[in-house]
Design an enzyme around this catalytic site. Structure first.
Site, PDB file in Angstrom:
ATOM      1  N   ASN A 154       0.847  -1.184   0.000  1.00 42.76           N
ATOM      2  CA  ASN A 154       0.000   0.000   0.000  1.00 42.76           C
ATOM      3  C   ASN A 154       0.889   1.242   0.000  1.00 42.76           C
ATOM      4  O   ASN A 154       2.114   1.151  -0.014  1.00 42.76           O
ATOM      5  CB  ASN A 154      -0.896  -0.004   1.246  1.00 42.76           C
ATOM      6  CG  ASN A 154      -2.349   0.121   0.922  1.00 42.76           C
ATOM      7  OD1 ASN A 154      -2.718   0.895   0.042  1.00 42.76           O
ATOM      8  ND2 ASN A 154      -3.192  -0.619   1.619  1.00 42.76           N
ATOM      9  N   ASP A 206      -2.457   3.184   4.988  1.00 37.72           N
ATOM     10  CA  ASP A 206      -3.188   2.766   3.793  1.00 37.72           C
ATOM     11  C   ASP A 206      -2.673   3.554   2.589  1.00 37.72           C
ATOM     12  O   ASP A 206      -1.486   3.646   2.373  1.00 37.72           O
ATOM     13  CB  ASP A 206      -4.692   2.940   4.011  1.00 37.72           C
ATOM     14  CG  ASP A 206      -5.514   1.947   3.212  1.00 37.72           C
ATOM     15  OD1 ASP A 206      -5.218   1.753   2.024  1.00 37.72           O
ATOM     16  OD2 ASP A 206      -6.467   1.370   3.763  1.00 37.72           O
TER      17      ASP A 206
END
Length: 296
Positions: A154, A206
């Site tokens: 990510n 993230d």
């Protein structure tokens, strides 16, 4: 609009990901992974197109304006929105996953127009280190493997000069952001080092974006925050969004001074976060830089 988040679209995406601001269209694009859809928002309204496979990450195509390169389930595709709410999909390259049940996840182009994207096992709870990071170059028949031994790759991003690459692993057992030296001529990362250990900080790392000052913005999934880190890895500030799972952020707007944030709508009781899955906007007081297009 200020540091207070404003709702842009009550999209109710299962997993809203990969927001990209189109300067030419003054529009924001993003995907809903489990919803199998490409979304577009502008002052004129909100549109979406259905996809056969789950799209996870997108980047505009320099050679085909209006089309996108996308990391999906079985490989990389070119997607072109059609009238009637569908996407014309052309497979650019297949990928042999490490095991069944995998798909692409986070991805974007480097400053030179090479497309980078990672893969993950959809059963995230398994914690399997079968995730891989690929680079797809102009004219390539298949993406080249660059890194492995990842769980949920990510947070891909590149510094304004393109010479630093960032990558995170958002799995609860890792929660780390790395920085690499990046050879812009060859597209080769080296000298991997820990940029930020997110374990003691709010949220899992993230999706990310880089601003014009070279600072790295990353969504703190599960914490309802977006964090800004300086190029030295120091936490500079944290902004709140009214949902627990912000997924990825991107700069946009006429002056690229709006930070758009997509989010995840989990199952279960959402009475405390009814806007989960929506897209939000913040004015963080800094500007972004235009997102590179894939030079295919």
């Amino acid at each position: 609009m200020g540091s207070q988040a404003e709702l842009v679209v009550d999209a109710r995406c299962g997993t809203g990901e990969s927001p990209v601001w189109s300067v030419a269209e003054s529009a924001l694009y993003w995907v809903d992974i489990p919803g199998r859809a490409l979304h577009r928002w502008s002052a004129a309204g909100h549109t979406q197109w259905a996809s056969d496979e789950m799209p996870a990450c997108i980047a505009p195509r320099a050679d085909l304006p209006g089309s996108w390169i996308a990391g999906m389930e079985s490989g990389l595709f070119s997607l072109t929105p059609q009238d009637g709410g569908t996407l014309a999909a052309t497979r650019l390259a297949e990928v042999s996953h490490a095991r069944p049940g995998m798909r692409f996840n986070d991805g974007r182009c480097d400053r030179q127009g090479r497309f980078w994207a990672g893969t993950m096992l959809m059963d995230m709870a398994a914690g399997a280190r079968v995730g891989r990071l690929y680079r797809h170059d102009k004219g390539s028949l298949a993406p080249s493997l660059q890194l492995d031994d990842l769980i949920v790759p990510n947070g891909l991003a590149f510094s304004p000069d393109g010479r630093t690459m960032y990558l995170s692993d958002s799995h609860p057992g890792v929660q780390t952001i790395w920085a690499f030296d990046y050879d812009t001529a060859t597209g080769t990362p080296s000298k991997r080092r820990v940029f930020v250990d997110m374990n003691p900080l709010p949220g899992r790392p993230d999706g990310a974006a880089v601003d014009a000052d070279g600072c790295y913005w990353i969504c703190g999934n599960d914490a309802g925050q977006v964090h800004r880190f300086t190029p030295e890895g120091r936490l500079d500030r944290s902004l709140e969004v009214p949902v627990k799972k912000p997924a990825m952020c991107a700069f946009g707007g006429p002056k690229l001074d709006t930070l758009f944030v997509t989010s995840i709508r989990p199952g279960g009781d959402l009475s405390d976060q009814p806007l989960a899955g929506g897209v939000f906007a913040l004015r963080p007081g800094t500007q972004g830089i235009p997102e590179p297009a894939f030079d295919g």
